[in-house]
Design a protein around this motif. Structure first.
Motif, short mmCIF file in Angstrom:
data_model
loop_
_atom_site.label_atom_id
_atom_site.label_comp_id
_atom_site.label_asym_id
_atom_site.label_seq_id
_atom_site.Cartn_x
_atom_site.Cartn_y
_atom_site.Cartn_z
N GLN A 83 0.84 -1.19 0.00
CA GLN A 83 0.00 0.00 0.00
C GLN A 83 0.88 1.25 0.00
OE1 GLN A 83 -3.14 -0.35 -0.37
NE2 GLN A 83 -3.65 -2.38 0.45
N SER A 84 0.28 2.38 -0.33
CA SER A 84 1.01 3.64 -0.33
C SER A 84 1.23 4.12 1.11
CB SER A 84 0.22 4.71 -1.10
OG SER A 84 0.07 4.33 -2.45
N CYS A 85 2.43 4.62 1.37
CA CYS A 85 2.77 5.13 2.70
C CYS A 85 3.37 6.53 2.55
CB CYS A 85 3.78 4.22 3.39
SG CYS A 85 3.15 2.57 3.77
N SER A 86 3.13 7.38 3.56
CA SER A 86 3.60 8.76 3.50
C SER A 86 4.03 9.25 4.87
CB SER A 86 2.49 9.68 2.97
OG SER A 86 1.95 9.22 1.77
N VAL A 87 4.86 10.28 4.85
CA VAL A 87 5.21 11.02 6.06
C VAL A 87 4.81 12.47 5.84
CG1 VAL A 87 7.14 11.95 7.40
CG2 VAL A 87 7.06 9.52 6.87
N SER A 88 4.18 13.06 6.83
CA SER A 88 3.75 14.45 6.69
C SER A 88 4.05 15.23 7.96
CB SER A 88 2.26 14.53 6.37
OG SER A 88 1.50 14.22 7.52
N ALA A 102 4.45 5.51 -3.21
CA ALA A 102 3.12 5.24 -3.73
C ALA A 102 3.08 3.91 -4.48
CB ALA A 102 2.67 6.36 -4.66
N ARG A 103 2.02 3.17 -4.25
CA ARG A 103 1.81 1.92 -4.96
C ARG A 103 0.71 2.04 -6.00
NH1 ARG A 103 5.92 1.55 -3.84
NH2 ARG A 103 7.11 0.01 -2.68
N ARG A 104 -0.31 2.81 -5.73
CA ARG A 104 -1.38 3.05 -6.70
C ARG A 104 -2.08 4.34 -6.29
NH1 ARG A 104 -3.44 -1.13 -3.57
NH2 ARG A 104 -2.78 -2.68 -5.08
N ALA A 194 15.06 13.10 20.51
CA ALA A 194 14.79 13.77 21.78
C ALA A 194 13.41 13.42 22.34
CB ALA A 194 14.92 15.28 21.62
N GLY A 195 12.63 12.65 21.58
CA GLY A 195 11.32 12.23 22.06
C GLY A 195 10.17 13.12 21.64
N ARG A 196 10.43 14.11 20.80
CA ARG A 196 9.37 15.02 20.36
C ARG A 196 8.72 14.50 19.09
NH1 ARG A 196 8.99 19.77 17.18
NH2 ARG A 196 11.20 19.61 16.61
N VAL A 197 7.39 14.61 18.99
CA VAL A 197 6.69 14.21 17.77
C VAL A 197 6.97 15.26 16.69
CG1 VAL A 197 4.45 13.82 16.68
CG2 VAL A 197 4.89 12.95 18.99
N VAL A 198 7.59 14.82 15.60
CA VAL A 198 7.98 15.75 14.53
C VAL A 198 7.24 15.49 13.23
CG1 VAL A 198 10.26 16.20 15.49
CG2 VAL A 198 9.95 14.27 13.91
N ALA A 199 6.55 14.35 13.14
CA ALA A 199 5.87 14.01 11.89
C ALA A 199 4.87 12.89 12.17
CB ALA A 199 6.87 13.57 10.82
N ALA A 200 4.12 12.54 11.15
CA ALA A 200 3.21 11.40 11.22
C ALA A 200 3.49 10.50 10.02
CB ALA A 200 1.76 11.86 11.21
N LEU A 201 3.38 9.21 10.25
CA LEU A 201 3.59 8.19 9.22
C LEU A 201 2.28 7.46 9.00
CD1 LEU A 201 5.29 6.15 7.49
CD2 LEU A 201 5.90 5.04 9.66
N HIS A 202 1.88 7.30 7.75
CA HIS A 202 0.58 6.67 7.53
C HIS A 202 0.57 5.75 6.32
CE1 HIS A 202 -0.89 8.55 3.88
NE2 HIS A 202 -2.15 8.39 4.19
N VAL A 203 -0.40 4.85 6.33
CA VAL A 203 -0.68 3.98 5.20
C VAL A 203 -2.14 4.20 4.82
CG1 VAL A 203 -1.25 2.03 6.72
CG2 VAL A 203 -0.70 1.60 4.32
N SER A 204 -2.41 4.23 3.52
CA SER A 204 -3.79 4.45 3.06
C SER A 204 -4.19 3.34 2.11
CB SER A 204 -3.92 5.81 2.38
OG SER A 204 -2.99 5.92 1.30
#
Length: 237
Positions: A83-88, A102-104, A194-204
């Protein structure tokens, strides 16, 4: 520059004035400046972005650690899940894709690096909102326009706050057809060293192809493994 889209690449001065909410005189001065810098081209009454705009994106991608660290993890995770995966990252009331495998093509929106989407109705956006300091979250709610994109969209502040509480409790976010019908996604936070949330990783994926249970069972572990692998490589405050 964000007034130009894939569907509408050529716009008149009047079009741009209406889209950005500024006077024609102000927009004209901006266009002349962008044209002098090489970022805008004109033909008759129409304006369009020039290829020179790509140098702005390249400058960010080459100077930012996050896209370079994320890309190999995205490729492996996307291959494993099919599946397609992204970081934002979060920017104002939107999320912006900074890395993608991206896969499709899914849905009606062509998603690529640089794509920006509303934060309130996307799994990545909710992950990033959930870990904001309360003061910054209040600023988001003051500036965000919450409206139903589908019959399933959570579009009231109380409902969204409950969803964000769930993200903090569970450490992930599942969004099912809230931004677009037949599109569901799963996201986890990406922490830096350092433990701070800097991004999100997702699959759609498409809801018609992948059940919620299947996406949860296969996706959550794979995403968390990738996020854990990125963490020690993301040096920063």
């Amino acid at each position: 520059m964000r007034a130009f889209t894939t569907e509408e690449q050529d716009l008149t001065l009047s079009d741009l004035s209406k889209r950005v909410g500024l006077s024609r005189a102000t927009v004209r001065r901006c266009l002349l400046t962008l044209q002098a810098l090489g970022y805008v081209q004109s033909s008759g009454h129409f304006f369009r972005l020039s290829p020179q705009v790509l140098t702005l994106a390249q400058a960010y991608l080459s100077s930012s650690l996050l896209p370079r660290v994320a890309q190999p993890f995205l490729e492996r995770t996307s291959d494993a899940l099919g599946q397609s995966c992204s970081v934002s990252v979060l920017y104002g009331t939107e999320v912006i894709y900074v890395a993608r495998s991206a896969r499709r093509r899914l849905g009606s929106i062509n998603r690529d690096v640089g794509t920006h989407l509303p934060a309130y109705c996307t799994s990545m956006g909710r992950v990033l909102l959930a870990y904001l300091p309360e003061e910054e979250l209040e600023t988001f709610f003051r500036g965000a326009e919450l409206f139903p994109l589908t019959p399933f969209t959570i579009h009231d502040e109380a409902g969204l706050r409950r969803a964000l509480d769930g993200v903090r409790r569970d450490g992930f976010c599942m969004v099912d057809q809230e931004m677009e019908v037949d599109l569901r996604s799963l996201a986890v936070p990406v922490h830096n060293a350092a433990g701070r949330v800097v991004a999100a990783l997702h699959v759609s994926t498409q809801a018609s192809r992948t059940s919620l249970e299947e996406l949860m069972n296969k996706g959550k572990a794979a995403l968390r493994e990738a996020a854990a692998g990125m963490r020690p490589l993301l040096i920063g405050p």
